[in-house]
Design a protein around this motif. Sequence first.
Motif, PDB file in Angstrom:
ATOM      1  N   UNK A   1      32.562  27.461  31.532  1.00 27.54           N
ATOM      2  CA  UNK A   1      31.447  28.414  31.519  1.00 27.54           C
ATOM      3  C   UNK A   1      31.486  29.304  32.760  1.00 27.54           C
ATOM      4  N   UNK A   2      31.833  28.717  33.905  1.00 27.21           N
ATOM      5  CA  UNK A   2      31.937  29.487  35.141  1.00 27.21           C
ATOM      6  C   UNK A   2      33.038  30.539  35.029  1.00 27.21           C
ATOM      7  N   UNK A   3      34.183  30.156  34.489  1.00 31.02           N
ATOM      8  CA  UNK A   3      35.288  31.090  34.299  1.00 31.02           C
ATOM      9  C   UNK A   3      34.877  32.210  33.352  1.00 31.02           C
ATOM     10  N   UNK A   4      34.174  31.868  32.289  1.00 28.39           N
ATOM     11  CA  UNK A   4      33.710  32.887  31.334  1.00 28.39           C
ATOM     12  C   UNK A   4      32.773  33.891  31.996  1.00 28.39           C
ATOM     13  N   UNK A   5      31.866  33.404  32.858  1.00 27.63           N
ATOM     14  CA  UNK A   5      30.938  34.304  33.561  1.00 27.63           C
ATOM     15  C   UNK A   5      31.704  35.243  34.498  1.00 27.63           C
ATOM     16  N   UNK A   6      32.700  34.703  35.192  1.00 23.77           N
ATOM     17  CA  UNK A   6      33.523  35.521  36.097  1.00 23.77           C
ATOM     18  C   UNK A   6      34.268  36.587  35.299  1.00 23.77           C
ATOM     19  N   UNK A   7      34.892  36.172  34.185  1.00 25.00           N
ATOM     20  CA  UNK A   7      35.640  37.120  33.353  1.00 25.00           C
ATOM     21  C   UNK A   7      34.736  38.218  32.815  1.00 25.00           C
ATOM     22  N   UNK A   8      33.556  37.835  32.382  1.00 28.00           N
ATOM     23  CA  UNK A   8      32.612  38.821  31.839  1.00 28.00           C
ATOM     24  C   UNK A   8      32.144  39.794  32.922  1.00 28.00           C
ATOM     25  N   UNK A   9      31.741  39.255  34.047  1.00 29.10           N
ATOM     26  CA  UNK A   9      31.196  40.077  35.126  1.00 29.10           C
ATOM     27  C   UNK A   9      32.253  41.022  35.718  1.00 29.10           C
ATOM     28  N   UNK A  10      33.374  40.482  36.147  1.00 35.34           N
ATOM     29  CA  UNK A  10      34.365  41.299  36.845  1.00 35.34           C
ATOM     30  C   UNK A  10      35.296  42.032  35.883  1.00 35.34           C
ATOM     31  N   UNK A  11      35.593  41.423  34.751  1.00 27.09           N
ATOM     32  CA  UNK A  11      36.367  42.125  33.734  1.00 27.09           C
ATOM     33  C   UNK A  11      35.605  43.324  33.212  1.00 27.09           C
ATOM     34  N   UNK A  12      34.297  43.157  33.045  1.00 28.46           N
ATOM     35  CA  UNK A  12      33.455  44.257  32.601  1.00 28.46           C
ATOM     36  C   UNK A  12      33.419  45.389  33.610  1.00 28.46           C
ATOM     37  N   UNK A  13      33.370  45.045  34.899  1.00 28.45           N
ATOM     38  CA  UNK A  13      33.345  46.086  35.937  1.00 28.45           C
ATOM     39  C   UNK A  13      34.679  46.823  36.000  1.00 28.45           C
ATOM     40  N   UNK A  14      35.792  46.105  35.884  1.00 30.18           N
ATOM     41  CA  UNK A  14      37.097  46.765  35.864  1.00 30.18           C
ATOM     42  C   UNK A  14      37.194  47.710  34.675  1.00 30.18           C
ATOM     43  N   UNK A  15      36.737  47.237  33.517  1.00 24.45           N
ATOM     44  CA  UNK A  15      36.799  48.059  32.306  1.00 24.45           C
ATOM     45  C   UNK A  15      35.938  49.308  32.446  1.00 24.45           C
ATOM     46  N   UNK A  16      34.727  49.154  33.005  1.00 26.31           N
ATOM     47  CA  UNK A  16      33.842  50.312  33.142  1.00 26.31           C
ATOM     48  C   UNK A  16      34.396  51.343  34.130  1.00 26.31           C
ATOM     49  N   UNK A  17      35.222  50.900  35.074  1.00 24.44           N
ATOM     50  CA  UNK A  17      35.843  51.819  36.028  1.00 24.44           C
ATOM     51  C   UNK A  17      37.219  52.265  35.542  1.00 24.44           C
ATOM     52  N   UNK A  18      37.585  51.861  34.333  1.00 25.91           N
ATOM     53  CA  UNK A  18      38.874  52.210  33.733  1.00 25.91           C
ATOM     54  C   UNK A  18      40.045  51.752  34.602  1.00 25.91           C
ATOM     55  N   UNK A  19      39.940  50.503  35.075  1.00 23.21           N
ATOM     56  CA  UNK A  19      40.970  49.915  35.923  1.00 23.21           C
ATOM     57  C   UNK A  19      41.658  48.792  35.154  1.00 23.21           C
ATOM     58  N   UNK A  20      42.976  48.872  35.106  1.00 18.91           N
ATOM     59  CA  UNK A  20      43.754  47.797  34.496  1.00 18.91           C
ATOM     60  C   UNK A  20      43.817  46.641  35.489  1.00 18.91           C
ATOM     61  N   UNK A  21      43.585  45.444  35.010  1.00 20.66           N
ATOM     62  CA  UNK A  21      43.644  44.317  35.922  1.00 20.66           C
ATOM     63  C   UNK A  21      43.631  42.997  35.194  1.00 20.66           C
ATOM     64  N   UNK A  22      43.805  41.950  35.972  1.00 15.97           N
ATOM     65  CA  UNK A  22      43.782  40.585  35.458  1.00 15.97           C
ATOM     66  C   UNK A  22      42.708  39.800  36.197  1.00 15.97           C
ATOM     67  N   UNK A  23      42.141  38.825  35.509  1.00 13.71           N
ATOM     68  CA  UNK A  23      41.199  37.902  36.118  1.00 13.71           C
ATOM     69  C   UNK A  23      41.874  36.531  36.085  1.00 13.71           C
ATOM     70  N   UNK A  24      42.066  35.934  37.247  1.00 14.19           N
ATOM     71  CA  UNK A  24      42.683  34.616  37.340  1.00 14.19           C
ATOM     72  C   UNK A  24      41.699  33.648  37.982  1.00 14.19           C
ATOM     73  N   UNK A  25      41.719  32.408  37.529  1.00 14.42           N
ATOM     74  CA  UNK A  25      40.878  31.365  38.114  1.00 14.42           C
ATOM     75  C   UNK A  25      41.725  30.130  38.360  1.00 14.42           C
ATOM     76  N   UNK A  26      41.384  29.402  39.407  1.00 17.83           N
ATOM     77  CA  UNK A  26      42.073  28.155  39.709  1.00 17.83           C
ATOM     78  C   UNK A  26      41.095  27.203  40.370  1.00 17.83           C
ATOM     79  N   UNK A  27      41.264  25.915  40.088  1.00 15.48           N
ATOM     80  CA  UNK A  27      40.469  24.892  40.760  1.00 15.48           C
ATOM     81  C   UNK A  27      41.180  24.511  42.040  1.00 15.48           C
ATOM     82  N   UNK A  28      40.432  24.521  43.131  1.00 14.35           N
ATOM     83  CA  UNK A  28      41.016  24.140  44.417  1.00 14.35           C
ATOM     84  C   UNK A  28      39.892  23.790  45.381  1.00 14.35           C
ATOM     85  N   UNK A  29      40.194  22.937  46.327  1.00 16.61           N
ATOM     86  CA  UNK A  29      39.172  22.556  47.296  1.00 16.61           C
ATOM     87  C   UNK A  29      39.198  23.455  48.529  1.00 16.61           C
TER      88      UNK A  29
END
Length: 184
Positions: free
Chosen positions: A87-115
Amino acid sequence: MATTEIVVAEAEPMSVNDQSSTDSRKVLIAVDMNTCSEDALEWYVNNIHQPGNEVICFHAMDPPSISGEVDYQEGKAIKFAMEGCKASVSRIEEKFGGRLKSADIEGRILSAMCSRPGEAIVELARAESVTMIVVGNRGGGAVRRTVLGSTSDYVLHHATCPVVICMSNKVQRRRSRSSSFSTD
Protein backbone atom coordinates in the motif's frame (compact mmCIF):
# COMPACT_ATOMS: atom_id res chain seq x y z
CA MET A 1 7.08 32.31 -5.23
CA ALA A 2 8.76 30.54 -2.32
CA THR A 3 12.47 30.03 -2.56
CA THR A 4 14.14 26.77 -1.73
CA GLU A 5 17.41 26.66 0.17
CA ILE A 6 19.84 24.25 -1.48
CA VAL A 7 23.27 22.80 -0.83
CA VAL A 8 25.39 21.42 -3.65
CA ALA A 9 28.49 19.35 -2.87
CA GLU A 10 31.24 18.00 -5.10
CA ALA A 11 29.48 19.39 -8.15
CA GLU A 12 30.99 19.48 -11.59
CA PRO A 13 30.66 22.95 -13.13
CA MET A 14 27.27 23.18 -14.82
CA SER A 15 24.49 25.65 -15.35
CA VAL A 16 21.31 24.30 -13.82
CA ASN A 17 19.15 26.73 -15.81
CA ASP A 18 20.77 26.34 -19.24
CA GLN A 19 17.83 25.02 -21.25
CA SER A 20 19.84 25.11 -24.50
CA SER A 21 22.14 22.32 -23.34
CA THR A 22 21.74 19.10 -25.30
CA ASP A 23 23.31 16.97 -22.58
CA SER A 24 20.76 14.87 -20.80
CA ARG A 25 21.13 13.93 -17.18
CA LYS A 26 20.08 10.91 -15.18
CA VAL A 27 18.69 12.31 -11.92
CA LEU A 28 17.81 10.34 -8.79
CA ILE A 29 15.22 12.00 -6.55
CA ALA A 30 14.79 10.45 -3.11
CA VAL A 31 11.11 10.39 -2.14
CA ASP A 32 8.86 9.37 0.72
CA MET A 33 5.46 10.52 1.93
CA ASN A 34 6.91 13.58 3.68
CA THR A 35 6.33 17.04 2.22
CA CYS A 36 10.09 17.64 1.93
CA SER A 37 10.11 15.03 -0.88
CA GLU A 38 7.35 16.88 -2.68
CA ASP A 39 9.29 20.13 -2.30
CA ALA A 40 12.48 18.48 -3.63
CA LEU A 41 10.65 17.15 -6.70
CA GLU A 42 9.03 20.54 -7.30
CA TRP A 43 12.40 22.26 -7.02
CA TYR A 44 13.84 19.85 -9.58
CA VAL A 45 10.90 20.35 -11.97
CA ASN A 46 11.05 24.15 -11.70
CA ASN A 47 14.82 24.64 -11.73
CA ILE A 48 16.75 21.80 -13.32
CA HIS A 49 14.62 19.57 -15.50
CA GLN A 50 15.36 19.57 -19.21
CA PRO A 51 13.71 17.50 -21.92
CA GLY A 52 15.65 14.29 -22.30
CA ASN A 53 16.60 13.99 -18.65
CA GLU A 54 15.93 10.58 -17.15
CA VAL A 55 14.34 10.79 -13.70
CA ILE A 56 14.32 8.04 -11.10
CA CYS A 57 12.18 8.62 -8.01
CA PHE A 58 13.43 6.25 -5.32
CA HIS A 59 11.59 5.31 -2.14
CA ALA A 60 13.72 3.55 0.49
CA MET A 61 11.26 2.18 3.00
CA ASP A 62 11.83 0.61 6.38
CA PRO A 63 11.27 -3.14 6.53
CA PRO A 64 8.10 -4.04 8.39
CA SER A 65 8.49 -4.82 12.06
CA ILE A 66 6.45 -7.61 13.53
CA SER A 67 6.16 -7.79 17.29
CA GLY A 68 3.97 -9.37 19.89
CA GLU A 69 2.46 -12.81 19.58
CA VAL A 70 2.69 -13.94 16.00
CA ASP A 71 1.08 -17.00 14.51
CA TYR A 72 3.89 -17.91 12.12
CA GLN A 73 2.16 -21.01 10.83
CA GLU A 74 -0.64 -19.00 9.36
CA GLY A 75 1.62 -16.08 8.56
CA LYS A 76 -1.11 -13.53 9.24
CA ALA A 77 1.21 -10.94 10.74
CA ILE A 78 3.71 -11.22 7.91
CA LYS A 79 0.96 -11.05 5.31
CA PHE A 80 -0.52 -7.99 7.03
CA ALA A 81 2.90 -6.27 7.15
CA MET A 82 3.57 -6.97 3.48
CA GLU A 83 0.16 -5.62 2.50
CA GLY A 84 1.08 -2.41 4.33
CA CYS A 85 4.32 -2.20 2.34
CA LYS A 86 2.47 -2.74 -0.93
CA ALA A 87 0.00 0.00 0.00
CA SER A 88 2.89 2.36 0.79
CA VAL A 89 4.50 1.65 -2.59
CA SER A 90 1.17 2.25 -4.33
CA ARG A 91 0.78 5.64 -2.59
CA ILE A 92 4.32 6.63 -3.62
CA GLU A 93 3.71 5.55 -7.23
CA GLU A 94 0.42 7.44 -7.37
CA LYS A 95 1.74 10.62 -5.78
CA PHE A 96 5.10 10.96 -7.54
CA GLY A 97 4.19 9.16 -10.75
CA GLY A 98 1.24 11.50 -11.06
CA ARG A 99 3.46 14.55 -10.57
CA LEU A 100 5.96 13.35 -13.18
CA LYS A 101 3.11 12.72 -15.62
CA SER A 102 1.54 16.13 -15.01
CA ALA A 103 4.91 17.78 -15.72
CA ASP A 104 5.33 15.60 -18.83
CA ILE A 105 8.49 14.01 -17.44
CA GLU A 106 9.50 10.48 -18.33
CA GLY A 107 10.66 8.62 -15.27
CA ARG A 108 10.64 5.53 -13.11
CA ILE A 109 9.49 5.00 -9.55
CA LEU A 110 11.59 2.47 -7.63
CA SER A 111 11.09 1.22 -4.08
CA ALA A 112 13.26 -0.94 -1.86
CA MET A 113 13.10 -2.16 1.73
CA CYS A 114 16.16 -1.18 3.71
CA SER A 115 17.05 -0.13 7.21
CA ARG A 116 19.55 2.52 6.05
CA PRO A 117 17.98 4.73 3.37
CA GLY A 118 21.07 6.88 2.83
CA GLU A 119 23.15 3.84 1.94
CA ALA A 120 20.43 2.57 -0.40
CA ILE A 121 20.23 5.94 -2.19
CA VAL A 122 24.00 6.11 -2.69
CA GLU A 123 24.15 2.46 -3.82
CA LEU A 124 21.35 2.96 -6.37
CA ALA A 125 22.98 6.18 -7.62
CA ARG A 126 26.20 4.27 -8.29
CA ALA A 127 24.42 1.30 -9.88
CA GLU A 128 22.40 3.58 -12.17
CA SER A 129 25.34 5.93 -12.89
CA VAL A 130 23.23 8.98 -12.09
CA THR A 131 24.63 12.44 -12.74
CA MET A 132 22.82 14.11 -9.82
CA ILE A 133 20.90 13.27 -6.65
CA VAL A 134 18.11 15.50 -5.33
CA VAL A 135 17.03 14.88 -1.75
CA GLY A 136 14.81 16.74 0.68
CA ASN A 137 15.73 17.72 4.22
CA ARG A 138 13.25 17.87 7.08
CA GLY A 139 15.33 20.37 9.06
CA GLY A 140 15.64 18.24 12.17
CA GLY A 141 18.43 20.31 13.71
CA ALA A 142 22.01 19.57 14.67
CA VAL A 143 21.27 17.53 17.81
CA ARG A 144 18.71 15.32 16.10
CA ARG A 145 21.07 14.72 13.13
CA THR A 146 23.91 13.86 15.51
CA VAL A 147 21.87 11.40 17.56
CA LEU A 148 19.67 9.84 14.88
CA GLY A 149 21.64 10.57 11.74
CA SER A 150 20.38 12.26 8.63
CA THR A 151 19.72 10.65 5.28
CA SER A 152 20.59 13.84 3.41
CA ASP A 153 23.86 14.23 5.36
CA TYR A 154 24.81 10.64 4.58
CA VAL A 155 24.06 11.07 0.87
CA LEU A 156 25.93 14.38 0.77
CA HIS A 157 29.10 12.83 2.23
CA HIS A 158 29.07 9.47 0.41
CA ALA A 159 27.69 10.11 -3.09
CA THR A 160 30.10 10.26 -6.01
CA CYS A 161 27.97 12.73 -7.98
CA PRO A 162 26.58 16.21 -7.24
CA VAL A 163 23.94 16.27 -4.50
CA VAL A 164 21.23 18.91 -4.16
CA ILE A 165 19.60 19.13 -0.74
CA CYS A 166 16.29 21.00 -0.75
CA MET A 167 15.03 22.39 2.53
CA SER A 168 11.29 21.92 2.82
CA ASN A 169 9.15 25.03 2.44
CA LYS A 170 7.65 24.34 5.89
CA VAL A 171 11.09 24.44 7.53
CA GLN A 172 11.99 27.61 5.63
CA ARG A 173 8.85 29.35 6.91
CA ARG A 174 9.61 28.21 10.49
CA ARG A 175 13.21 29.50 10.23
CA SER A 176 12.04 32.75 8.67
CA ARG A 177 9.60 33.40 11.54
CA SER A 178 12.22 32.64 14.20
CA SER A 179 14.85 34.86 12.57
CA SER A 180 12.41 37.78 12.27
CA PHE A 181 12.26 38.15 16.05
CA SER A 182 14.77 40.71 17.22
CA THR A 183 16.67 40.36 20.50
CA ASP A 184 17.59 44.09 20.62
